[in-house]
Design a protein around this motif. Structure first.
Motif, PDB file in Angstrom:
ATOM      1  N   VAL A 111      -5.248   8.829   4.262  1.00  0.00           N
ATOM      2  CA  VAL A 111      -5.593   8.875   2.836  1.00  0.00           C
ATOM      3  C   VAL A 111      -5.530  10.305   2.316  1.00  0.00           C
ATOM      4  O   VAL A 111      -4.983  10.583   1.236  1.00  0.00           O
ATOM      5  CB  VAL A 111      -6.986   8.271   2.594  1.00  0.00           C
ATOM      6  CG1 VAL A 111      -7.418   8.484   1.145  1.00  0.00           C
ATOM      7  CG2 VAL A 111      -6.989   6.781   2.925  1.00  0.00           C
TER       8      VAL A 111
ATOM      9  N   ASN B  57      -3.731  -2.051  -4.176  1.00  0.00           N
ATOM     10  CA  ASN B  57      -3.020  -1.935  -2.900  1.00  0.00           C
ATOM     11  C   ASN B  57      -3.942  -1.458  -1.796  1.00  0.00           C
ATOM     12  O   ASN B  57      -3.858  -1.915  -0.648  1.00  0.00           O
ATOM     13  CB  ASN B  57      -1.837  -0.973  -3.043  1.00  0.00           C
ATOM     14  CG  ASN B  57      -0.750  -1.511  -3.952  1.00  0.00           C
ATOM     15  OD1 ASN B  57      -0.722  -2.694  -4.278  1.00  0.00           O
ATOM     16  ND2 ASN B  57       0.160  -0.641  -4.357  1.00  0.00           N
ATOM     17  N   GLN B  58      -4.844  -0.529  -2.124  1.00  0.00           N
ATOM     18  CA  GLN B  58      -5.806  -0.051  -1.136  1.00  0.00           C
ATOM     19  C   GLN B  58      -6.707  -1.193  -0.674  1.00  0.00           C
ATOM     20  O   GLN B  58      -6.989  -1.339   0.519  1.00  0.00           O
ATOM     21  CB  GLN B  58      -6.647   1.071  -1.733  1.00  0.00           C
ATOM     22  CG  GLN B  58      -5.885   2.358  -2.013  1.00  0.00           C
ATOM     23  CD  GLN B  58      -6.721   3.387  -2.758  1.00  0.00           C
ATOM     24  OE1 GLN B  58      -7.888   3.138  -3.069  1.00  0.00           O
ATOM     25  NE2 GLN B  58      -6.145   4.537  -3.047  1.00  0.00           N
TER      26      GLN B  58
ATOM     27  N   THR C 249       0.132   4.538  -2.652  1.00  0.00           N
ATOM     28  CA  THR C 249      -1.145   4.633  -1.945  1.00  0.00           C
ATOM     29  C   THR C 249      -2.313   4.915  -2.880  1.00  0.00           C
ATOM     30  O   THR C 249      -3.473   4.762  -2.484  1.00  0.00           O
ATOM     31  CB  THR C 249      -1.095   5.737  -0.881  1.00  0.00           C
ATOM     32  OG1 THR C 249      -0.857   7.010  -1.513  1.00  0.00           O
ATOM     33  CG2 THR C 249       0.012   5.471   0.132  1.00  0.00           C
ATOM     34  N   SER C 250      -2.021   5.325  -4.114  1.00  0.00           N
ATOM     35  CA  SER C 250      -3.099   5.619  -5.053  1.00  0.00           C
ATOM     36  C   SER C 250      -3.549   4.393  -5.835  1.00  0.00           C
ATOM     37  O   SER C 250      -4.548   4.444  -6.551  1.00  0.00           O
ATOM     38  CB  SER C 250      -2.644   6.708  -6.039  1.00  0.00           C
ATOM     39  OG  SER C 250      -1.554   6.263  -6.827  1.00  0.00           O
TER      40      SER C 250
ATOM     41  N   SER D 171      -4.771  -3.622   1.610  1.00  0.00           N
ATOM     42  CA  SER D 171      -4.624  -3.069   2.953  1.00  0.00           C
ATOM     43  C   SER D 171      -5.940  -3.122   3.717  1.00  0.00           C
ATOM     44  O   SER D 171      -5.973  -3.487   4.899  1.00  0.00           O
ATOM     45  CB  SER D 171      -4.123  -1.626   2.855  1.00  0.00           C
ATOM     46  OG  SER D 171      -4.002  -1.041   4.130  1.00  0.00           O
ATOM     47  N   GLY D 172      -7.033  -2.788   3.045  1.00  0.00           N
ATOM     48  CA  GLY D 172      -8.335  -2.830   3.695  1.00  0.00           C
ATOM     49  C   GLY D 172      -8.718  -4.224   4.142  1.00  0.00           C
ATOM     50  O   GLY D 172      -9.264  -4.408   5.250  1.00  0.00           O
TER      51      GLY D 172
ATOM     52  N   ASN E 122      -7.446   6.758   9.717  1.00  0.00           N
ATOM     53  CA  ASN E 122      -7.341   6.268   8.340  1.00  0.00           C
ATOM     54  C   ASN E 122      -7.704   7.355   7.339  1.00  0.00           C
ATOM     55  O   ASN E 122      -7.075   7.478   6.276  1.00  0.00           O
ATOM     56  CB  ASN E 122      -8.240   5.047   8.138  1.00  0.00           C
ATOM     57  CG  ASN E 122      -7.747   3.830   8.900  1.00  0.00           C
ATOM     58  OD1 ASN E 122      -6.571   3.741   9.234  1.00  0.00           O
ATOM     59  ND2 ASN E 122      -8.638   2.892   9.178  1.00  0.00           N
TER      60      ASN E 122
ATOM     61  N   HIS F 227       0.831  -1.207   0.000  1.00  0.00           N
ATOM     62  CA  HIS F 227       0.000   0.000   0.000  1.00  0.00           C
ATOM     63  C   HIS F 227       0.864   1.255   0.000  1.00  0.00           C
ATOM     64  O   HIS F 227       0.628   2.191  -0.764  1.00  0.00           O
ATOM     65  CB  HIS F 227      -0.925  -0.004   1.212  1.00  0.00           C
ATOM     66  CG  HIS F 227      -1.683   1.265   1.400  1.00  0.00           C
ATOM     67  ND1 HIS F 227      -1.244   2.266   2.254  1.00  0.00           N
ATOM     68  CD2 HIS F 227      -2.836   1.726   0.857  1.00  0.00           C
ATOM     69  CE1 HIS F 227      -2.091   3.268   2.220  1.00  0.00           C
ATOM     70  NE2 HIS F 227      -3.078   2.973   1.383  1.00  0.00           N
TER      71      HIS F 227
END
Length: 603
Positions: A178, A93-94, A88-89, A97-98, A174, A84
């Motif tokens: 973001v 990957n998001q 991060t974009s 992580s979630g 969180n 992630h």
């Protein structure tokens, strides 16, 4: 119009400058297989509830079942977090992580019964089990860390409910992450060469050190203009996070959030209070240094954006990443050949993600778990600060390496209280190395300036952050709404107290609270300051030539969580329940300030 410098996308970065995560998982299929297996293990854990009273052997069985589930879950989490943070974009990957965050929340809810049920065992019975059951003995300290906080653990049902609420309670933190790392759009600004560059966290850190006042002023104002635009949203996220800390402390019967946070590592609150008192007592030293900066820079007005540029002008030392690796090995040689061999392993095995790319998390850190390498995230710039960041994060990674290779899993991590000590000891060793290597007055002055700035930024600045953090927790607990105006008003007054009359506390600095990720970490920042001060003592011991003192330091790295942090540091040679280590740190700061002033008069 000149071309605008843009950050590379992840796929444009040279793979040699990225970390290699394949030793954790070769591909998504391997990750998913472990994910499914851990999910099954988590679902089976509630079946163990109600069995602890059956005896010592059942307690061992439960502990091992829980740890054998937490261990692979941590591996999943570390992998997903690293993926992630490298971009991060990236939607995949998001999602990764979630998924893992939700998995950990489920895990916590499925083992929430364990501590309350353990505490229901009569203390005399538990002591007897520890005396008679040899397979339980390796977990004795682990069990003591739980039973020591007996009065703060709720019923199994209540702890399970809180664990299930984990995702909701971390929503504010969180959201800030973001927004700060992915969604905020920064403008194009002018760089040192007169070109245009897309402002980012990493670029800002570089431009604020520019020797050109107009460059650092523009970077400062443009960055804070973006944060000011979102100050009400950022006040809401910070307020929500503070409310979470206060809520969790209250329901667990702590006096306040600070007591709850420090009790987790068995740190006396007097350590925090002594730090704040000592730093406030020594603020005249900071005021003196700030006034000297204004004088040497020959500025009629000294602004907050003038506090990071080297007083000595253009940096005399700069390093590519390859050059920095060689310097790091030389600087850390005093720690011995075994230590150096593992640093070299980190370089050779691609444990480090080096350069900034679009969407990459800002800043730097070391991260890993018992079954992974201790990876390092950097956002490299060819300057001395990046070299210091490299040895700082390497201190964390070597701490992790020694811990995981010398402790069983239950003690294979360490508290955040001791974490920053290893990293800042490395920084202090680098400072000593550079001062000895370069007799040139300009270089000496530059390195001394860097040390003084590091002390300013770590001991003084982080204690300023700690004061602010404690204040807003107290104010929220008293019913004060943490609005943007309230936060900025107090922060500006605090900033003026810390830096004194020689510097103009620009109105933008009132919003600095809005961009500090560590305010979401729950009483973390004070440990940067205590760690830096303790590192000062440890570095002097290591460089004394006494191998017994060096070995005591390495034993601290190996100790992990096998003892309480205060005890670990006492065995390493620093008693942090007393103020002596703080007095020694401020004496060193004053000594080097005197040296810098003397050098400045001859240049």
């Amino acid at each position: 119009m000149a071309d605008i410098k843009q950050l590379p996308t992840r796929d444009q970065v040279n793979p040699k400058l990225t970390w290699d995560l394949t030793p954790i998982y070769q591909d998504g299929q391997a990750f998913n297989q472990d994910f499914d297996e851990v999910t099954k293990q988590i679902n089976a854990l509630p079946q163990l509830e109600g069995t602890l009273s059956h005896g010592a052997k059942e307690l061992v069985k439960v502990i091992e079942a829980i740890m054998n589930t937490i261990r692979p879950a941590e591996k999943l989490y570390v992998y997903a977090s690293l993926k992630h943070d490298q971009d991060t974009s990236d939607a995949d990957n998001q999602a990764l992580s979630g998924r893992t965050q939700s998995l950990l929340t489920k895990l916590e809810s499925h083992i929430a019964w364990f501590e309350p049920e353990l505490l229901a065992v009569d203390p005399a019975t538990l002591d007897q089990w520890l005396k008679t059951e040899t397979t339980l003995k390796p977990y004795e300290h682990y069990l003591r860390t739980i039973t020591d906080n007996r009065e703060h653990v709720l019923t199994p049902a209540a702890e399970k409910l809180l664990a299930q609420a984990g995702d909701a309670l971390s929503a504010s933190s969180n959201t800030f992450g973001v927004l700060n790392d992915a969604d905020l759009e920064f403008p194009v600004v002018e760089d040192d060469d007169g070109g245009t560059v897309q402002l980012s966290q990493g670029v800002y850190d570089q431009l604020i050190q520019s020797t050109k006042p107009e460059v650092r002023k523009m970077a400062f104002k443009q960055l804070y203009a973006v944060y000011h635009q979102f100050r009400h949203t950022l006040a809401a996220t910070l307020s929500g996070n503070v409310k979470t800390h206060n809520f969790e402390a209250s329901v667990h019967h702590y006096r306040d959030a600070r007591q709850a946070a420090m009790s987790a590592n068995h740190i006396p609150e007097s350590v925090f209070d002594s730090l704040v008192t000592s730093v406030n007592d020594h603020l005249p030293l900071l005021h003196r240094y700030v006034a000297l900066r204004k004088q040497i820079l020959n500025l009629s007005d000294l602004h907050m954006y003038d506090l990071y540029t080297p007083i000595t002008g253009e940096p005399q030392l700069s390093y590519t990443f390859e050059e920095a690796k060689a310097e790091a090995l030389k600087a850390l040689a005093v720690l011995g050949p075994d230590y150096l061999s593992h640093v070299q392993e980190a370089f050779d095995s691609r444990w480090i993600d080096v350069v900034e790319n679009k969407g990459k998390r800002s800043g730097a850190y070391s991260s890993g778990m018992y079954d992974t390498a201790p990876y390092i995230l950097l956002n490299w710039q060819d300057n001395l600060e990046s070299l210091f960041t490299l040895v700082h994060e390497m201190g964390h990674s070597m701490h992790s390496y020694y811990t995981t290779h010398n402790q069983p899993y239950q003690y294979g991590d360490y508290s955040i209280f001791v974490a920053e000590i290893a990293s800042t000891t490395n920084e202090t060793l680098l400072t000593d190395y550079l001062l000895k290597k370069y007799p040139d007055k300009q270089v000496q002055a530059f390195v001394l300036n860097h040390y003084l700035d590091g002390f300013k930024g770590t001991v003084f600045r982080q204690t300023q952050f700690a004061e602010f953090e404690h204040y807003i927790h107290e104010q929220d607990a008293a019913g004060q709404p943490l609005t943007a105006e309230f936060l900025s008003q107090y922060y500006l007054a605090l900033n003026q107290k810390y830096y004194g009359k020689a510097v103009i506390s620009d109105p933008e600095i009132a919003d600095e609270w809005s961009r500090i990720p560590h305010f979401y970490y729950n009483y973390y920042v004070y440990q940067y300051a205590t760690g830096f001060a303790a590192a000062n003592t440890l570095a002097q011991r290591v460089t004394s030539g006494d191998t017994a003192k060096r070995d005591a330091y390495l034993n601290y790295l190996k100790a992990g969580s096998s003892d309480y942090p205060i005890n670990v540091m006492q065995q390493a040679g620093v008693d942090m329940t007393q103020t002596g280590y703080l007095d020694q740190a401020f004496a060193e700061f004053e000594k080097r300030l005197n040296q810098f002033e003397a050098l400045a008069k001859t240049m």
